[in-house]
Design a protein around this motif. Structure first.
Motif, PDB file in Angstrom:
ATOM      1  N   GLU A 310       0.837  -1.067   0.232  1.00  0.00           N
ATOM      2  CA  GLU A 310      -0.020  -0.046   0.124  1.00  0.00           C
ATOM      3  C   GLU A 310       0.918   1.148   0.089  1.00  0.00           C
ATOM      4  O   GLU A 310       0.805   2.271  -0.674  1.00  0.00           O
ATOM      5  CB  GLU A 310      -0.823   0.112   1.115  1.00  0.00           C
ATOM      6  CG  GLU A 310      -1.732   1.277   1.436  1.00  0.00           C
ATOM      7  CD  GLU A 310      -2.400   1.331   2.583  1.00  0.00           C
ATOM      8  OE1 GLU A 310      -2.827   2.640   3.093  1.00  0.00           O
ATOM      9  OE2 GLU A 310      -2.603   0.346   3.474  1.00  0.00           O
ATOM     10  N   ILE A 311       2.027   1.222   0.718  1.00  0.00           N
ATOM     11  CA  ILE A 311       2.935   2.314   0.765  1.00  0.00           C
ATOM     12  C   ILE A 311       3.607   2.607  -0.577  1.00  0.00           C
ATOM     13  O   ILE A 311       3.607   3.656  -1.015  1.00  0.00           O
ATOM     14  CB  ILE A 311       4.029   2.080   1.974  1.00  0.00           C
ATOM     15  CG1 ILE A 311       3.246   2.110   3.320  1.00  0.00           C
ATOM     16  CG2 ILE A 311       4.984   3.284   1.765  1.00  0.00           C
ATOM     17  CD1 ILE A 311       4.032   1.565   4.587  1.00  0.00           C
ATOM     18  N   GLY A 312       3.851   1.430  -1.415  1.00  0.00           N
ATOM     19  CA  GLY A 312       4.654   1.498  -2.470  1.00  0.00           C
ATOM     20  C   GLY A 312       3.519   2.226  -3.512  1.00  0.00           C
ATOM     21  O   GLY A 312       4.012   3.119  -4.368  1.00  0.00           O
ATOM     22  N   ILE A 313       2.217   1.771  -3.476  1.00  0.00           N
ATOM     23  CA  ILE A 313       1.285   2.212  -4.100  1.00  0.00           C
ATOM     24  C   ILE A 313       1.043   3.638  -4.271  1.00  0.00           C
ATOM     25  O   ILE A 313       0.946   4.616  -5.154  1.00  0.00           O
ATOM     26  CB  ILE A 313      -0.056   1.721  -4.243  1.00  0.00           C
ATOM     27  CG1 ILE A 313       0.230   0.037  -4.707  1.00  0.00           C
ATOM     28  CG2 ILE A 313      -1.153   2.112  -5.131  1.00  0.00           C
ATOM     29  CD1 ILE A 313      -1.257  -0.943  -4.518  1.00  0.00           C
ATOM     30  N   ARG A 314       1.082   4.040  -3.074  1.00  0.00           N
ATOM     31  CA  ARG A 314       0.782   5.631  -2.651  1.00  0.00           C
ATOM     32  C   ARG A 314       1.902   6.434  -3.010  1.00  0.00           C
ATOM     33  O   ARG A 314       1.701   7.513  -3.733  1.00  0.00           O
ATOM     34  CB  ARG A 314       0.593   5.787  -1.047  1.00  0.00           C
ATOM     35  CG  ARG A 314      -0.680   5.336  -0.442  1.00  0.00           C
ATOM     36  CD  ARG A 314      -0.758   5.557   0.901  1.00  0.00           C
ATOM     37  NE  ARG A 314      -1.795   4.986   1.764  1.00  0.00           N
ATOM     38  CZ  ARG A 314      -3.001   5.779   1.916  1.00  0.00           C
ATOM     39  NH1 ARG A 314      -2.872   7.019   1.336  1.00  0.00           N
ATOM     40  NH2 ARG A 314      -3.964   5.395   2.387  1.00  0.00           N
ATOM     41  N   MET A 315       3.097   5.993  -3.043  1.00  0.00           N
ATOM     42  CA  MET A 315       4.279   6.653  -3.551  1.00  0.00           C
ATOM     43  C   MET A 315       4.157   6.580  -4.988  1.00  0.00           C
ATOM     44  O   MET A 315       4.372   7.762  -5.514  1.00  0.00           O
ATOM     45  CB  MET A 315       5.497   5.980  -2.901  1.00  0.00           C
ATOM     46  CG  MET A 315       5.915   6.194  -1.578  1.00  0.00           C
ATOM     47  SD  MET A 315       7.242   5.570  -1.025  1.00  0.00           S
ATOM     48  CE  MET A 315       7.658   6.557   0.873  1.00  0.00           C
ATOM     49  N   ALA A 316       3.862   5.641  -5.516  1.00  0.00           N
ATOM     50  CA  ALA A 316       3.936   5.590  -7.028  1.00  0.00           C
ATOM     51  C   ALA A 316       2.917   6.391  -7.713  1.00  0.00           C
ATOM     52  O   ALA A 316       2.955   7.190  -8.815  1.00  0.00           O
ATOM     53  CB  ALA A 316       3.372   4.214  -7.593  1.00  0.00           C
ATOM     54  N   LEU A 317       1.820   6.956  -6.850  1.00  0.00           N
ATOM     55  CA  LEU A 317       0.572   7.703  -7.251  1.00  0.00           C
ATOM     56  C   LEU A 317       1.166   9.158  -6.751  1.00  0.00           C
ATOM     57  O   LEU A 317       0.093   9.989  -7.218  1.00  0.00           O
ATOM     58  CB  LEU A 317      -0.664   7.370  -6.648  1.00  0.00           C
ATOM     59  CG  LEU A 317      -1.242   5.938  -7.211  1.00  0.00           C
ATOM     60  CD1 LEU A 317      -2.338   5.742  -6.354  1.00  0.00           C
ATOM     61  CD2 LEU A 317      -1.509   5.892  -8.694  1.00  0.00           C
ATOM     62  N   GLY A 318       2.397   9.582  -6.415  1.00  0.00           N
ATOM     63  CA  GLY A 318       2.636  10.751  -6.094  1.00  0.00           C
ATOM     64  C   GLY A 318       2.496  11.252  -4.606  1.00  0.00           C
ATOM     65  O   GLY A 318       2.948  12.153  -4.268  1.00  0.00           O
ATOM     66  N   ALA A 319       2.434  10.158  -3.744  1.00  0.00           N
ATOM     67  CA  ALA A 319       2.511  10.549  -2.264  1.00  0.00           C
ATOM     68  C   ALA A 319       3.945  10.775  -2.064  1.00  0.00           C
ATOM     69  O   ALA A 319       4.833   9.963  -2.206  1.00  0.00           O
ATOM     70  CB  ALA A 319       1.882   9.532  -1.427  1.00  0.00           C
TER      71      ALA A 319
END
Length: 403
Positions: A310-319
């Motif tokens: 989940e953290i990786g997905i958030r970062m990939a989306l710009g977080a």
């Protein structure tokens, strides 16, 4: 829209709060256990602070019964000093020499048992003078107290408990009754109303029988004054009166040296000890709070491990890293705040129950709630900082590869 309201990139404060609540709900039992750890620690701090505060107040309240303008002179034994205590005291001469002293009463104590109409009681016979009624603020239920004209009379003023034991409902102790004390008959001229004992006066009014101090030679071959209780005209003269009284007693020939106690100084010492005691109890409660903080850290570390994808997905989306850090800190803060609120209620309830069972009046310790709740929040955030930073330092590619 949220980003425009915040005036900077990243989600608005409300969004991380909602997400943190959802995440904690999904954690289920683990988040509940972490919350209980914080609550127990907070409750321990608040309960112990309030219990210590009320216990100290009770001790101070007991000593306040002597008043802030009271002096107590005693004649303690010291090694190598075999001199006796004083056998008599010229009260009029002392008051003339020390005009700042308004009332004064010497005390000679003698323990004995008394029988009257088939009833027996153990009592303290206190030889004293007329000033004791003013110094100890005694109230009379019946009759009167000793006067200066009773020095050679066999009169007695009886305490409330002694009068209750020696009498019974059908025939209570009355004025004019004669009590046998060590072979002498003493006529009852007064009955004292019930009064709590003063810790420094060495005599409990309820358990005592007061007789003229000159009459103590009938009961003891060599009576000695054990203490002298005095009342100054106002509180501003207490220290000066204590020095003067000690000096005056030092001029009496062939007696032991006297120590003069000032209840006001004892009260100030009690306040300092009470503060130390409260800090000690708060430290003990803080240990429980630290244990709860460790539990929060463990739960958050497991939470970070389980949400790496989940953290990786958030970062990939710009977080950004700061957004991830704030998300986990928000979860920790939510746990700490809810735990602190729950702990505050539990701690207050526990302290109130303990204090009421002990028979003390309950008063809220001034800083117990802010200290307990703020320390709980601080401990929770401190132990949640490491998991939050660990989540923020994850690389998106590495996090997305985890299954």
């Amino acid at each position: 829209m949220a980003e425009q309201q915040a005036g900077r990139p990243g989600p608005f404060l409300l969004q991380p709060l909602i997400e943190s609540l959802d995440s904690l709900r999904l954690l289920g039992r683990r988040s509940l256990l972490a919350l209980l750890g914080i609550a127990v620690g907070c409750a321990a701090v608040i309960a112990l602070l309030n219990i210590g505060h009320n216990a100290a107040n009770e001790s101070i309240r007991t000593f306040k019964g002597l008043g802030t303008n009271t002096l107590v002179a005693i004649f303690p034994h010291s090694p190598g000093d075999d001199r006796p205590g004083p056998t008599q005291l010229d009260v009029q001469a002392l008051r003339t020499t020390l005009p700042m002293i308004e009332h004064i009463a010497p005390l000679i104590l003698h323990s004995t048992h008394i029988q009257h109409r088939g009833q027996t009681v153990n009592a303290i016979v206190a030889g004293t003078g007329s000033g004791l009624v003013n110094v100890l603020e005694l109230q009379l239920e019946h009759g009167r107290f000793l006067s200066d004209f009773d020095r050679h009379a066999t009169y007695a003023v009886v305490g409330a408990r002694v009068a209750r034991v020696l009498g019974h409902p059908s025939s209570p102790l009355q004025l004019g009754d004669r009590l046998p004390i060590e072979g002498y008959l003493f006529e009852v001229i007064g009955i004292v109303a019930s009064k709590a004992p003063n810790p420094l006066a060495s005599v409990s009014p309820d358990d005592s029988i007061f007789v003229p101090i000159e009459g103590m030679r009938r009961l003891r071959p060599a009576p000695e004054i054990s203490s002298i209780v005095a009342l100054t005209q106002d509180t501003f003269q207490v220290n000066a009166a204590a020095v003067a009284l000690k000096a005056y007693l030092g001029t009496l020939p062939k007696i032991r040296a006297a120590d003069v106690l000032i209840p006001q100084n004892l009260l100030e010492g009690l306040v300092r000890q009470a503060n130390t005691f409260a800090y000690l109890l708060a430290g003990l409660g803080g240990i429980s709070l630290l244990v709860g903080g460790v539990g929060v850290m463990n739960v958050m570390l497991v939470n970070v491990t389980e949400r790496r994808r989940e953290i990786g997905i958030r970062m990939a989306l710009g977080a950004r890293a700061g957004d991830i850090r704030n998300l986990f800190l928000m979860e920790t803060a939510t746990l700490s705040i809810v735990g602190a609120l729950l702990g505050a209620g539990i701690g207050l309830a526990a302290a109130y129950t303990f204090v009421r069972i002990s028979g003390w009046p309950f008063t809220l310790a001034p800083f117990s709630l802010p200290l307990g709740m703020c320390s709980s929040l601080a401990v929770g955030l401190f132990f949640g900082l490491h998991p939050a930073l660990a989540a923020a330092r994850l690389q998106p590619v590495q996090a997305l590869r985890d299954d």
